[in-house]
Every structure is written in C-alpha cells, then in structure tokens.
Design an enzyme around this catalytic site. Structure first.
Site, PDB file in Angstrom:
ATOM      1  CB  CYS A   1      -0.900  -0.011   1.146  1.00 54.16           C
ATOM      2  SG  CYS A   1      -2.168  -1.098   1.071  1.00 54.16           S
TER       3      CYS A   1
ATOM      4  CG  HIS B   1      -2.911   3.878   1.800  1.00 52.09           C
ATOM      5  ND1 HIS B   1      -3.590   3.305   0.765  1.00 52.09           N
ATOM      6  CD2 HIS B   1      -3.050   2.553   2.561  1.00 52.09           C
ATOM      7  CE1 HIS B   1      -4.082   1.873   0.760  1.00 52.09           C
ATOM      8  NE2 HIS B   1      -3.889   1.664   1.843  1.00 52.09           N
TER       9      HIS B   1
ATOM     10  CG  ASN C   1      -7.221  -0.118   0.709  1.00 54.63           C
ATOM     11  OD1 ASN C   1      -6.687   0.030   0.131  1.00 54.63           O
ATOM     12  ND2 ASN C   1      -6.690  -0.741   1.933  1.00 54.63           N
TER      13      ASN C   1
END
Length: 320
Positions: A107, A247, A277
């Site tokens: 990520c 993020h 996500n």
C-alpha cells in the site's frame, strides 16, 4: 544540481462495475450499514475479465510518450511493467523507449515509486511516469470479513518532469519498515514464497488480515511518525501544508493520523467512500480526483502518507 521534479500530470481510471456495500453485507451476513460505519466505504469498483486500467490512467495524466524516460510501477512483477512500456512505445525507435521498472511496497508502493521517479528526473533531466494499478478483487477472500469489505480495483498515474524551481517536487521525505509485523497483512503464496512448480491452494493466493486492531495501531503510528519526519526535512510544520493526501486504507486510520498531526478535517483528501482501498493506487487516484474537483495551485504544498503490508510506510511533502 538545482534541478527538481515537477508534477505536470495526474490521471486515474476505475472499472465500470460499481459494487455497493449492500451486496457484500448480504454475502457476509452483516447488518446494513456495518461496512460504512467501520471503514468509511460506501462503494468500490471491481474489474471484469479483460478490463485494463493502467493505460487509461496514463492517458488521463497526459504527456507526449516520446518524452518519457522512465515508466515505473509499484506492481507485483517487472515483466508486466516492461510489457506496458513496450505496448505503449513499440511504434517508436528503440532508443526512444523508456526504461521500465517496478518496486514492491504494498500500500506504500506509490510513495516509494514516486521517490525513485523524483530522483530519476533530477539526475537524467527527462520526465518519468509512475502508474499504480491494482486489481485486488481477485485477491479477496470472500469468507474473510476483514479483507472482503475493504479492497477495490483502480489505477492512478503521475507524470514528473524536470524543473528549475526549487519549490517543485519532493521537499521532504521519510520512509520506514517494520518486519516484526510482516504477518499482519499478507498473501500466503505471494511473492516468491512458493515455487512455480508447486500446486497452490486458491485460498493461499488471497489476502488475509490477521489482526485488524494491531494493523490500525501500527499504521497510525507509522504514518504519523513518517509525516512528522518529512515535515521536519522540508523545514515546514503542519499548518504550512495545504492538503493531506493519505493512503485510503480505512477512514478511521487516516482520521486518527490527521488528529495526531493537528490537521483539520477539511484539509484531508478523502476518496475511500466512493472508491474503497485499492492499495498503492489510492494516493495517485486521490490526487487526480482532488485535482479535478479543485486544481492544485502553483506553490501549493501537500503531503502524502501511507502504511501497508510488510509493514512498509512513508511520507512525502510535495510542492506543486
């Protein structure tokens, strides 16, 4: 060397299929509103067979292909990145085709890739494009609530070009890792942990989150710490930064990071509600969405922060 790397293009792309929470809540036996209340997500996009995202995101970012010196992607395999470069530039001279490379950072992959691209532009005086494209719907364990409610498919792209303005590009950075938490988020058969000759159970190719609470605590700590260090490196403080682009892991995570750093809610760029996500793609996607809604102004400063599997993380303070 006084050259910097200016952001001159942003783009994003998502699949056509939009998946609302109701569909997932029904399949997991959850009450209505459960996902939104715990993650901040209302919907996400999942790819169908044959969908392509990275090329369209790159087109949206916009630049003459002949100018690009480096194509960089925080995707899983180098061969994919090289194939993208070949397909995009195969009509030109081999001498004009860009270098292609990939970085593994889960990520936080876009943070690492942008750092690499920024250095390339400064050193080689040629533009670079970073494309983060993830199709995580194929890595979801439909029976595991922790991962099934979060992950989405998307691509985001950023073009960096040489500039003589010292206020452009990365002004401060901080990268981090914590191998002690490696098992918190992982794909059992991911990477090179299995031989290609071995038969692999499909369940081992899917994402698993071992301890959501511990992921939350460690992600908030890592993103907050890296953000503070990046600000110090840039010689700035939180009030000097116009937008915080985290993020989009979970609304609770970046909300807690913003609170720890004293960032007002209106300065946090949020796309998780509509897009979910998509791992390394969330930051460039968020930058692109934010730029369309309210264009980044010359002289504006933003900071980007992420934490993910590994654990890996980092933060960048960026000047536009």
């Amino acid at each position: 060397m006084n050259r910097t790397a200016r952001i001159i293009g942003l783009g994003h792309q998502v699949p056509a299929r939009k998946v609302g929470n109701a569909e997932i809540e029904a399949s997991l036996g959850l009450e209505a509103g459960w996902i939104k209340g715990r993650t901040g997500i209302r919907s996400r996009f999942w790819a169908e067979p044959g969908d392509t995202l990275s090329g369209l995101a790159a087109q949206a970012a916009g630049i003459d292909r002949k100018e690009i010196g480096l194509l960089l992607s925080p995707c899983r395999r180098l061969i994919i990145c090289c194939r993208r470069a070949h397909r995009s530039w195969r009509t030109g001279s081999a001498l004009k085709r860009p270098a292609g490379s990939t970085l593994q950072g889960a990520c936080a992959g876009f943070i690492y890739a942008m750092t690499f691209a920024d250095g390339f532009v400064r050193l080689h005086n040629r533009p670079a494009i970073v494309i983060a494209a993830n199709i995580l719907s194929r890595r979801i364990n439909p029976a595991e609530r922790a991962s099934a409610v979060l992950f989405a498919d998307a691509a985001g792209a950023m073009v960096l070009a040489p500039s003589a303005d010292l206020g452009h590009g990365i002004l401060g950075s901080s990268l981090a890792s914590d191998g002690s938490a490696y098992g918190l988020i992982h794909i059992p058969a991911g990477g090179s942990s299995r031989s290609f000759a071995q038969e692999i159970d499909i369940a081992e190719t899917r994402m698993t989150i071992a301890n959501g609470r511990e992921v939350f605590v460690k992600a908030v700590e890592m993103m907050s710490r890296c953000s503070r260090q990046a600000l110090v490196t840039a010689g700035l403080s939180a009030p000097d930064v116009d937008r915080f682009v985290p993020h989009q892991a979970n609304a609770r995570i970046f909300g807690a990071v913003g609170k720890s750093l004293g960032i007002e809610d209106e300065r946090i760029v949020k796309t998780i509600a509509a897009y979910g996500n998509s791992s390394a793609a969330t930051i460039p996607l968020s930058l692109s969405v934010a730029h369309i809604a309210n264009p980044f102004r010359p002289g504006e400063k933003s900071w980007l922060a992420a934490a993910g599997a590994g654990l890996t993380g980092g933060a960048l303070v960026v000047g536009f």
